[in-house]
Scaffold this motif. Structure first.
Motif, mmCIF file in Angstrom:
data_model
loop_
_atom_site.group_PDB
_atom_site.id
_atom_site.type_symbol
_atom_site.label_atom_id
_atom_site.label_comp_id
_atom_site.label_asym_id
_atom_site.label_seq_id
_atom_site.Cartn_x
_atom_site.Cartn_y
_atom_site.Cartn_z
ATOM 1 N N TRP A 59 64.168 20.538 99.044
ATOM 2 C CA TRP A 59 63.815 19.465 99.281
ATOM 3 C C TRP A 59 63.725 18.647 97.892
ATOM 4 C CZ3 TRP A 59 61.628 23.609 101.840
ATOM 5 C CH2 TRP A 59 61.854 23.677 103.267
ATOM 6 N N LYS A 60 63.783 17.481 97.855
ATOM 7 C CA LYS A 60 63.609 16.950 96.803
ATOM 8 C C LYS A 60 62.388 15.838 96.915
ATOM 9 C CE LYS A 60 68.570 16.573 94.985
ATOM 10 N NZ LYS A 60 69.713 15.804 94.549
ATOM 11 N N LEU A 61 61.546 15.909 95.591
ATOM 12 C CA LEU A 61 60.344 15.322 95.709
ATOM 13 C C LEU A 61 60.201 14.150 94.559
ATOM 14 C CD1 LEU A 61 59.928 17.977 97.415
ATOM 15 C CD2 LEU A 61 57.523 17.671 96.684
ATOM 16 N N GLU A 62 59.653 13.059 94.863
ATOM 17 C CA GLU A 62 59.189 12.189 93.903
ATOM 18 C C GLU A 62 57.762 12.609 93.481
ATOM 19 O OE1 GLU A 62 58.182 9.267 91.423
ATOM 20 O OE2 GLU A 62 60.198 9.516 91.954
ATOM 21 N N ILE A 63 57.924 12.792 92.056
ATOM 22 C CA ILE A 63 56.619 13.150 91.458
ATOM 23 C C ILE A 63 55.959 12.690 90.328
ATOM 24 C CG2 ILE A 63 56.736 15.606 92.142
ATOM 25 C CD1 ILE A 63 57.705 16.377 89.254
ATOM 26 N N ASN A 64 56.455 11.373 90.174
ATOM 27 C CA ASN A 64 56.123 10.350 89.058
ATOM 28 C C ASN A 64 56.689 10.940 87.605
ATOM 29 O OD1 ASN A 64 55.072 8.048 87.936
ATOM 30 N ND2 ASN A 64 53.028 9.168 87.607
ATOM 31 N N PHE A 65 58.185 11.360 87.913
ATOM 32 C CA PHE A 65 58.605 11.982 86.604
ATOM 33 C C PHE A 65 59.984 11.143 86.489
ATOM 34 C CE2 PHE A 65 60.929 15.624 84.274
ATOM 35 C CZ PHE A 65 60.409 15.509 83.413
ATOM 36 N N SER A 66 60.736 11.514 85.399
ATOM 37 C CA SER A 66 61.897 10.857 85.044
ATOM 38 C C SER A 66 63.129 11.513 86.304
ATOM 39 C CB SER A 66 62.499 10.999 83.749
ATOM 40 O OG SER A 66 62.795 12.186 83.425
ATOM 41 N N GLN A 67 62.784 12.572 86.703
ATOM 42 C CA GLN A 67 63.631 13.227 87.660
ATOM 43 C C GLN A 67 62.902 13.593 88.693
ATOM 44 O OE1 GLN A 67 66.818 15.991 86.235
ATOM 45 N NE2 GLN A 67 66.090 15.536 83.984
ATOM 46 N N ASP A 68 63.548 13.661 89.930
ATOM 47 C CA ASP A 68 63.098 14.229 91.302
ATOM 48 C C ASP A 68 63.135 15.628 91.084
ATOM 49 O OD1 ASP A 68 62.912 11.838 92.295
ATOM 50 O OD2 ASP A 68 64.921 12.050 93.523
ATOM 51 N N ALA A 69 61.697 16.268 91.646
ATOM 52 C CA ALA A 69 61.681 17.703 91.511
ATOM 53 C C ALA A 69 62.253 18.291 92.777
ATOM 54 C CB ALA A 69 60.033 18.036 91.635
ATOM 55 N N GLU A 88 53.565 23.670 93.024
ATOM 56 C CA GLU A 88 53.135 24.108 91.414
ATOM 57 C C GLU A 88 54.437 24.028 90.973
ATOM 58 O OE1 GLU A 88 51.662 28.273 89.525
ATOM 59 O OE2 GLU A 88 50.993 27.639 91.289
ATOM 60 N N VAL A 89 54.317 23.573 89.600
ATOM 61 C CA VAL A 89 55.716 23.829 88.727
ATOM 62 C C VAL A 89 55.883 25.195 88.394
ATOM 63 C CG1 VAL A 89 56.637 23.115 86.586
ATOM 64 C CG2 VAL A 89 55.296 21.499 87.692
ATOM 65 N N ARG A 90 57.271 25.746 88.927
ATOM 66 C CA ARG A 90 57.681 26.988 88.756
ATOM 67 C C ARG A 90 58.396 27.159 87.316
ATOM 68 N NH1 ARG A 90 61.468 30.316 93.014
ATOM 69 N NH2 ARG A 90 61.627 32.418 91.819
ATOM 70 N N ASN A 91 59.474 26.403 87.311
ATOM 71 C CA ASN A 91 60.225 26.377 85.938
ATOM 72 C C ASN A 91 61.046 25.216 85.617
ATOM 73 O OD1 ASN A 91 62.390 26.767 87.666
ATOM 74 N ND2 ASN A 91 62.206 28.834 87.606
ATOM 75 N N PHE A 92 61.701 25.143 84.603
ATOM 76 C CA PHE A 92 62.657 24.144 84.177
ATOM 77 C C PHE A 92 64.242 24.360 84.514
ATOM 78 C CE2 PHE A 92 58.899 23.445 81.981
ATOM 79 C CZ PHE A 92 58.267 22.306 82.201
ATOM 80 N N GLN A 93 65.051 23.581 85.120
ATOM 81 C CA GLN A 93 66.228 23.642 85.332
ATOM 82 C C GLN A 93 67.128 23.173 84.230
ATOM 83 O OE1 GLN A 93 67.018 21.234 88.734
ATOM 84 N NE2 GLN A 93 66.550 22.729 90.053
ATOM 85 N N ASN A 94 68.329 23.737 83.862
ATOM 86 C CA ASN A 94 69.068 23.368 82.682
ATOM 87 C C ASN A 94 69.122 21.916 82.522
ATOM 88 O OD1 ASN A 94 69.597 26.089 82.252
ATOM 89 N ND2 ASN A 94 71.289 26.139 83.712
#
Length: 320
Positions: A107-117, A155-161
């Protein structure tokens, strides 16, 4: 008062300016050595080797600030933390988002960030609670769990490349949020704390302070993963939403609106949104016997600012 858009009369403007100036003086007094503006020199010890972090630069052998903010020191690292900035995720952040797309196994979520989570199907508990490999049938039934426009906590798990964020929801406190209001405030008003989940028992309301500036105020639920149940149909397992939806009591609805309006007032004034300040704002409105709609009036904004100035002044005197 720059940035505060409230229709105030002349008396209210003077009172609000006085309260905000008092708050500003208290802040500058407490952070006299830490507050810097662009090109200010940051005092460091020349004996020790330091690491110049974000918002710092070297000029003529001195470390100067390239941003306006507060100087932070972690061991030998020196950096400037901006007071007003966009949301910068960190691993372990509690966030609230809205589903914008159901893709393959995610799922892609809008989280008030420059990219979707991104929330992977494998990064959350299945409705039946069994730990097993995800199958093609689970992927087909993803919309039975979350669909577009659903509000989800994770919860934020990790960051992608590519700089994107990957979430996880492997707990009963995470998952779909229903029967409530989703508020959006500047992320810098929500400080990272030990607890971001709050159950206000006196109101029967759950409050989730998302680090990304999304705040959820909704009816209290004991377990978040019980809204979906599995059924066997033609020897195939399918996930469907529970048909038993109870109507929210009127008193709970009023409490949700009251808490939400308190958060809106604090956001307009630019105050940090914490549980303590929210409850004090609600108590002030109850003491004045204000209606829910009257909380958004200009006079209440001024009263909240004056009360906050008094609270911080008393805290400073006790510390002194």
């Amino acid at each position: 008062m720059r940035g505060i858009e409230i229709s105030l009369n002349q008396t209210q403007k003077i009172r609000l300016q006085r309260a905000l100036k008092q708050l500003e003086s208290l802040y500058l007094r407490a952070n006299f050595n830490a507050s810097v503006t662009v090109a200010d020199t940051i005092p460091v010890s020349n004996e020790d080797t330091i690491l110049k972090g974000h918002g710092t630069s070297e000029r003529d052998g001195e470390v100067v600030a390239t941003l306006c903010g507060v100087v932070e020191r972690v061991n030998k690292l020196v950096y400037v933390r901006t007071l007003r900035a966009r949301y910068k995720p960190e691993i372990g952040d509690i966030i609230v988002g809205r589903v914008v797309e159901v893709a393959q196994k995610r799922w892609k979520l809008e989280i008030n960030f420059s990219q979707d989570a991104v929330l992977m199907l494998s990064s959350m508990n299945l409705p039946d609670g069994i730990q097993r490999r995800r199958t093609a049938l689970d992927e087909l039934n993803m919309r039975g769990i979350f669909e577009e426009n659903d509000v989800v906590c994770g919860e934020v798990r990790n960051f992608q490349n590519d700089g994107g964020i990957q979430l996880q929801a492997r707990s009963q406190k995470y998952g779909k949020l229903e029967k409530g209001q989703l508020l959006t405030i500047p992320p810098y008003l929500v400080k990272r704390q030990k607890h971001h989940f709050h159950h206000l028992e006196q109101y029967g309301v759950d409050l989730i302070l998302g680090c990304n500036g999304f705040i959820w105020v909704g009816e209290h639920v004991d377990a978040r993963d019980c809204i979906v149940e599995d059924q066997l149909n033609n020897t195939e397992q399918q996930f469907t939403k529970s048909n038993t939806t109870k109507e929210m009591p009127l008193e709970t609805r009023r409490s949700i609106c009251q808490i939400a309006n308190a958060i809106r007032v604090l956001s307009i004034l630019g105050f940090n949104v914490t549980l303590e300040v929210i409850l004090e704002t609600i108590d002030l409105s109850s003491t004045l016997n204000l209606g829910i709609d009257e909380m958004l009036g200009p006079e209440f904004h001024v009263l909240v600012a004056e009360r906050e100035a008094e609270r911080r002044t008393s805290m400073t005197k006790r510390k002194g």
